[in-house]
Design a protein around this motif. Structure first.
Motif, PDB file in Angstrom:
ATOM      1  N   ALA A  41      -4.933   0.344   6.829  1.00 56.73           N
ATOM      2  CA  ALA A  41      -3.540   0.055   7.146  1.00 56.73           C
ATOM      3  C   ALA A  41      -2.648   0.725   6.103  1.00 56.73           C
ATOM      4  O   ALA A  41      -2.997   0.787   4.916  1.00 56.73           O
ATOM      5  N   LEU A  42      -1.492   1.243   6.536  1.00 58.08           N
ATOM      6  CA  LEU A  42      -0.577   1.912   5.619  1.00 58.08           C
ATOM      7  C   LEU A  42       0.184   0.903   4.779  1.00 58.08           C
ATOM      8  O   LEU A  42       0.702  -0.096   5.290  1.00 58.08           O
ATOM      9  N   VAL A  43       0.239   1.167   3.468  1.00 61.83           N
ATOM     10  CA  VAL A  43       0.941   0.306   2.517  1.00 61.83           C
ATOM     11  C   VAL A  43       1.801   1.204   1.637  1.00 61.83           C
ATOM     12  O   VAL A  43       1.389   2.315   1.276  1.00 61.83           O
ATOM     13  N   ARG A  44       2.989   0.731   1.286  1.00 59.35           N
ATOM     14  CA  ARG A  44       3.867   1.519   0.427  1.00 59.35           C
ATOM     15  C   ARG A  44       3.271   1.630  -0.966  1.00 59.35           C
ATOM     16  O   ARG A  44       2.819   0.652  -1.554  1.00 59.35           O
ATOM     17  N   THR A  45       3.287   2.853  -1.517  1.00 61.08           N
ATOM     18  CA  THR A  45       2.761   3.070  -2.866  1.00 61.08           C
ATOM     19  C   THR A  45       3.518   2.225  -3.884  1.00 61.08           C
ATOM     20  O   THR A  45       2.933   1.713  -4.847  1.00 61.08           O
ATOM     21  N   ALA A  46       4.822   2.049  -3.664  1.00 65.51           N
ATOM     22  CA  ALA A  46       5.624   1.246  -4.596  1.00 65.51           C
ATOM     23  C   ALA A  46       5.112  -0.185  -4.661  1.00 65.51           C
ATOM     24  O   ALA A  46       5.145  -0.828  -5.726  1.00 65.51           O
ATOM     25  N   ALA A  47       4.619  -0.722  -3.536  1.00 64.77           N
ATOM     26  CA  ALA A  47       4.092  -2.085  -3.534  1.00 64.77           C
ATOM     27  C   ALA A  47       2.822  -2.179  -4.371  1.00 64.77           C
ATOM     28  O   ALA A  47       2.576  -3.193  -5.039  1.00 64.77           O
ATOM     29  N   LEU A  48       2.013  -1.129  -4.356  1.00 67.13           N
ATOM     30  CA  LEU A  48       0.806  -1.133  -5.174  1.00 67.13           C
ATOM     31  C   LEU A  48       1.153  -1.106  -6.659  1.00 67.13           C
ATOM     32  O   LEU A  48       0.536  -1.797  -7.467  1.00 67.13           O
ATOM     33  N   LEU A  49       2.151  -0.297  -7.010  1.00 72.29           N
ATOM     34  CA  LEU A  49       2.548  -0.203  -8.413  1.00 72.29           C
ATOM     35  C   LEU A  49       3.164  -1.506  -8.906  1.00 72.29           C
ATOM     36  O   LEU A  49       3.047  -1.856 -10.087  1.00 72.29           O
ATOM     37  N   ALA A  50       3.793  -2.239  -8.002  1.00 71.19           N
ATOM     38  CA  ALA A  50       4.437  -3.493  -8.391  1.00 71.19           C
ATOM     39  C   ALA A  50       3.443  -4.630  -8.547  1.00 71.19           C
ATOM     40  O   ALA A  50       3.751  -5.659  -9.155  1.00 71.19           O
ATOM     41  N   SER A  51       2.239  -4.451  -8.008  1.00 67.98           N
ATOM     42  CA  SER A  51       1.239  -5.514  -8.052  1.00 67.98           C
ATOM     43  C   SER A  51       0.342  -5.340  -9.261  1.00 67.98           C
ATOM     44  O   SER A  51      -0.077  -4.234  -9.586  1.00 67.98           O
ATOM     45  N   SER A  52       0.028  -6.442  -9.931  1.00 69.41           N
ATOM     46  CA  SER A  52      -0.879  -6.389 -11.080  1.00 69.41           C
ATOM     47  C   SER A  52      -2.297  -6.786 -10.699  1.00 69.41           C
ATOM     48  O   SER A  52      -3.184  -6.821 -11.543  1.00 69.41           O
ATOM     49  N   GLY A  53      -2.519  -7.110  -9.436  1.00 65.14           N
ATOM     50  CA  GLY A  53      -3.832  -7.554  -9.002  1.00 65.14           C
ATOM     51  C   GLY A  53      -4.613  -6.447  -8.327  1.00 65.14           C
ATOM     52  O   GLY A  53      -4.436  -5.256  -8.605  1.00 65.14           O
ATOM     53  N   SER A  54      -5.483  -6.847  -7.394  1.00 63.61           N
ATOM     54  CA  SER A  54      -6.308  -5.890  -6.671  1.00 63.61           C
ATOM     55  C   SER A  54      -5.442  -5.054  -5.730  1.00 63.61           C
ATOM     56  O   SER A  54      -4.476  -5.547  -5.143  1.00 63.61           O
ATOM     57  N   LEU A  55      -5.797  -3.774  -5.590  1.00 62.74           N
ATOM     58  CA  LEU A  55      -5.060  -2.914  -4.664  1.00 62.74           C
ATOM     59  C   LEU A  55      -5.370  -3.265  -3.216  1.00 62.74           C
ATOM     60  O   LEU A  55      -4.536  -3.070  -2.332  1.00 62.74           O
TER      61      LEU A  55
END
Length: 670
Positions: free
Chosen positions: A413-427
């Motif tokens: 599923a497509l996820v925004r790269t910015a959301a991954l950078l904002a998360s400190s947990g599992s990608l």
């Protein structure tokens, strides 16, 4: 040549379990033909003269009509040669096999000096085999003779070399074993590499190894490409693992081209990197991510990269701040196109470890960082059907192409790269989101309609007439141990080998996962030729009962036959001549009804039927089992229907209306 065998070698040569050989020694000890005595001890293990063992096997009928002398070199070693504890001997033997493949020359009879001269003519710059052959010294003559025998037994030097590596993985916990992937994962990575090659628009793009040491995956990708072999670019390395890789390439007739110092100057290519690299199993997460970051920076617009590494490094939560910063740096570079987390069991030698795959490439949309998307996915099961592999490859290829936003993803599923950078947990979440839409609204509506209108079932005994019998008495039963002694049934152990060699094929696998319902029947398969080439291979016959005792008694009837049974599962085969009154379906049902702790199969009692009623009983129980399987599939469909309705309506991909609503007026006569 004086070849020697250990007791485990004898077991593998004859296709029996290891305790059976010890039993032969005890049973024949006081007879006129005792099992041969040991001739030496190697690493505290008794070894036996191969000719003596072969003579005993043939004289006692243990050869089972097979020409074991033609196969013995695959399992034996010359006296004085040890491989598990002698890396130089292993390297020398693999070098001689590569030399034989490159020159198509018989090595037996050549002196040590002649062998070194022949190696120098093939490897003047000493990049893959010269020093290994020369390092054997006086031992080179006997090892060369053995290399000839081994190549003959395996039918080719290349097959002998790959078989030698398979033995190395099985018996010696080395860096090589640490890189061995489970067959389904191995095949998935190769399929992804092939798919990205097609995306590059090149019929046979080059493969580039940025690690300098190569991998099993890279050779498999080359093999899958067929002839002509694609170019393989490889950076220089003097590591022993790199030299071994070059020997394996030479045995295939594959020429390696030095990779340019600047990778972005390389031709159109797919890069393939497996971390930790062979020879450096102790690479830290920071070292792995630094290597990936360097790879991403060096890539050009005409490159894709497939990176395989522990999930704990690529996608799981990172607690070390420095390591997390490097991973975020790679994400910010905008090269990550897709990430797929694989389940535990991905690594052959570390069954609890999970891997992940990263796909690196240029952002096809050229979007700014805030608008970039990454395709993420998680595979909950290591068993992958051919359809699933194709769907995953389609998702991965789409994520790296201009169709990334328009593709309907099935496993990612497509996820925004910015959301991954904002998360400190599992990608990647470890559980798949139930509300994710898998298809277009039109396809989704068709699937929901099909699932909701499935036909009901017919009565399972509709083609049989059921009548009362003339009398009713206590059922007559026999224990399985008694049935075995009488020759009415035969219990055959499952195969211990053959399942780690290939990942896809035409032979279905039946084992504990299929018996307990963890894997669907037919979801695991092996290649027929590769499987039948192993010396303990057995296939089921139609009507065989496949059963296990742990974690609890379970059984099924293989109606088609031709399946590979994986140990600790066993085959129970009814003897048609002596098994009068025994029904495979009754036996399977009786086994499945045993309490969880009843693991001694010899004590299990099975009903004995009147002989005239065995066939109709088999027919009735087969019909019942078919409907039971259909009900299980129907239950799965109903669970899927629930998820799709919730996902479709909540995402506005579906609308539901009563059939008599104004939007959908009821037709006359209904």
């Amino acid at each position: 040549m004086n070849l020697q065998l250990s007791l485990p070698d004898v077991a593998r040569l004859t296709g029996v379990q290891r305790p059976a050989v010890s039993m032969w020694r005890r049973r024949y000890e006081a007879t006129e033909r005792p099992f041969p005595g040991p001739v030496a001890r190697v690493n505290s293990r008794e070894v036996f003269d191969a000719d003596d063992v072969l003579g005993w096997l043939e004289a006692t009928g243990r050869a089972r009509g097979r020409d074991l002398r033609a196969d013995v070199a695959v399992f034996a070693l010359p006296a004085g040669l040890t491989l598990a504890s002698d890396p130089e001997a292993f390297d020398g033997l693999s070098a001689l096999l590569a030399l034989k493949a490159a020159t198509d020359t018989a090595l037996d009879g050549l002196t040590a000096e002649q062998l070194t001269a022949l190696a120098a003519s093939v490897d003047r710059r000493d990049t893959f085999l010269l020093r290994e052959v020369d390092g054997l010294g006086a031992q080179a003559v006997s090892v060369a003779a053995y290399a000839d025998e081994l190549a003959d037994a395996a039918y080719s030097p290349r097959a002998a070399l790959e078989g030698l590596l398979a033995e190395r993985f099985r018996h010696d916990a080395t860096d090589l074993a640490a890189s061995s992937l489970a067959p389904p994962v191995h095949d998935l990575v190769v399929a992804v590499v092939r798919g990205l090659g097609v995306l590059l628009g090149d019929e046979n793009p080059a493969y580039l190894d940025p690690t300098g040491v190569g991998s099993d995956l890279l050779l498999s990708a080359v093999d899958a490409a067929g002839d002509p072999h694609p170019d393989v670019l490889m950076s220089a390395s003097e590591h022993q693992a790199a030299r071994l890789f070059r020997r394996r390439a030479a045995a295939r007739g594959l020429l390696l081209t030095p990779a340019p110092a600047a990778l972005n100057d390389a031709q159109t290519s797919v890069m393939l990197a497996h971390y930790p690299v062979v020879g450096s199993p102790q690479m830290t997460p920071l070292e792995i991510l630094d290597a990936i970051d360097e790879l991403a920076v060096s890539m050009g617009d005409h490159h894709y990269a497939v990176v395989v590494a522990p999930a704990a490094v690529l996608v799981d939560r990172l607690r070390d701040r420095e390591t997390r910063a490097v991973r975020e740096q790679v994400l910010r570079a905008g090269r990550l196109r897709a990430a797929l987390r694989l389940p535990a069991g991905s690594v052959t030698q570390r069954p609890r470890e999970s891997l992940a795959i990263w796909i690196l490439g240029t952002d096809p949309t050229d979007a700014v960082l805030g608008d970039r998307r990454v395709a993420l996915g998680h595979l909950p099961s290591p068993s992958l059907s051919g359809t699933a592999v194709t769907a995953i490859v389609d998702d991965v290829v789409a994520s790296a192409s201009t169709l990334a936003g328009a593709h309907h993803y099935t496993h990612l599923a497509l996820v925004r790269t910015a959301a991954l950078l904002a998360s400190s947990g599992s990608l990647i979440p470890t559980r798949r989101a139930p509300g994710r839409i898998l298809r277009s609204p039109a396809d989704l509506a068709l699937q929901v309609t099909a699932l909701s209108t499935a036909q009901t079932f017919e009565a399972p005994l509709s083609d049989l007439r059921v009548e009362p019998g003339s009398e009713a008495s206590a059922a007559f039963a026999s224990t399985l141990a008694g049935a075995v002694e009488e020759g009415a049934v035969r219990v055959i152990s499952g195969n211990r080998t053959g399942f780690d060699l290939v990942g896809g094929g035409s032979v279905p696998v039946l084992g504990v996962p299929e018996l307990t319902g963890e894997a669907a029947n037919g979801s695991r398969r092996v290649d027929r030729l590769s499987f039948l080439g192993t010396h303990s291979s057995r296939l089921t016959e139609p009507g065989d009962v496949v059963f296990c005792t742990a974690p609890c008694p379970r059984a099924l009837v293989d109606t088609e036959g031709g399946s590979a049974v994986q140990y600790p599962a066993r085959i129970l085969r009814v003897n048609r001549d002596k098994g009068e009154g025994l029904s495979p379906w009754v036996i399977a049902s009786t086994i499945a009804s045993q309490p969880p702790g009843a693991r001694d199969w010899r004590r299990w009692a099975v009903p004995v039927l009147p002989p005239a009623h065995v066939a109709p009983t088999n027919r009735a129980l087969a019909a019942v089992e078919a409907q039971r399987q259909e009900l299980r599939r129907r239950l799965t469909d109903l669970n899927t229907l629930t998820d799709l309705v919730i996902a479709g309506v909540s995402s506005r991909a579906l609308t539901l209306h009563p059939t008599d609503s104004p939007e959908h007026p009821q037709k006359e006569g209904t």
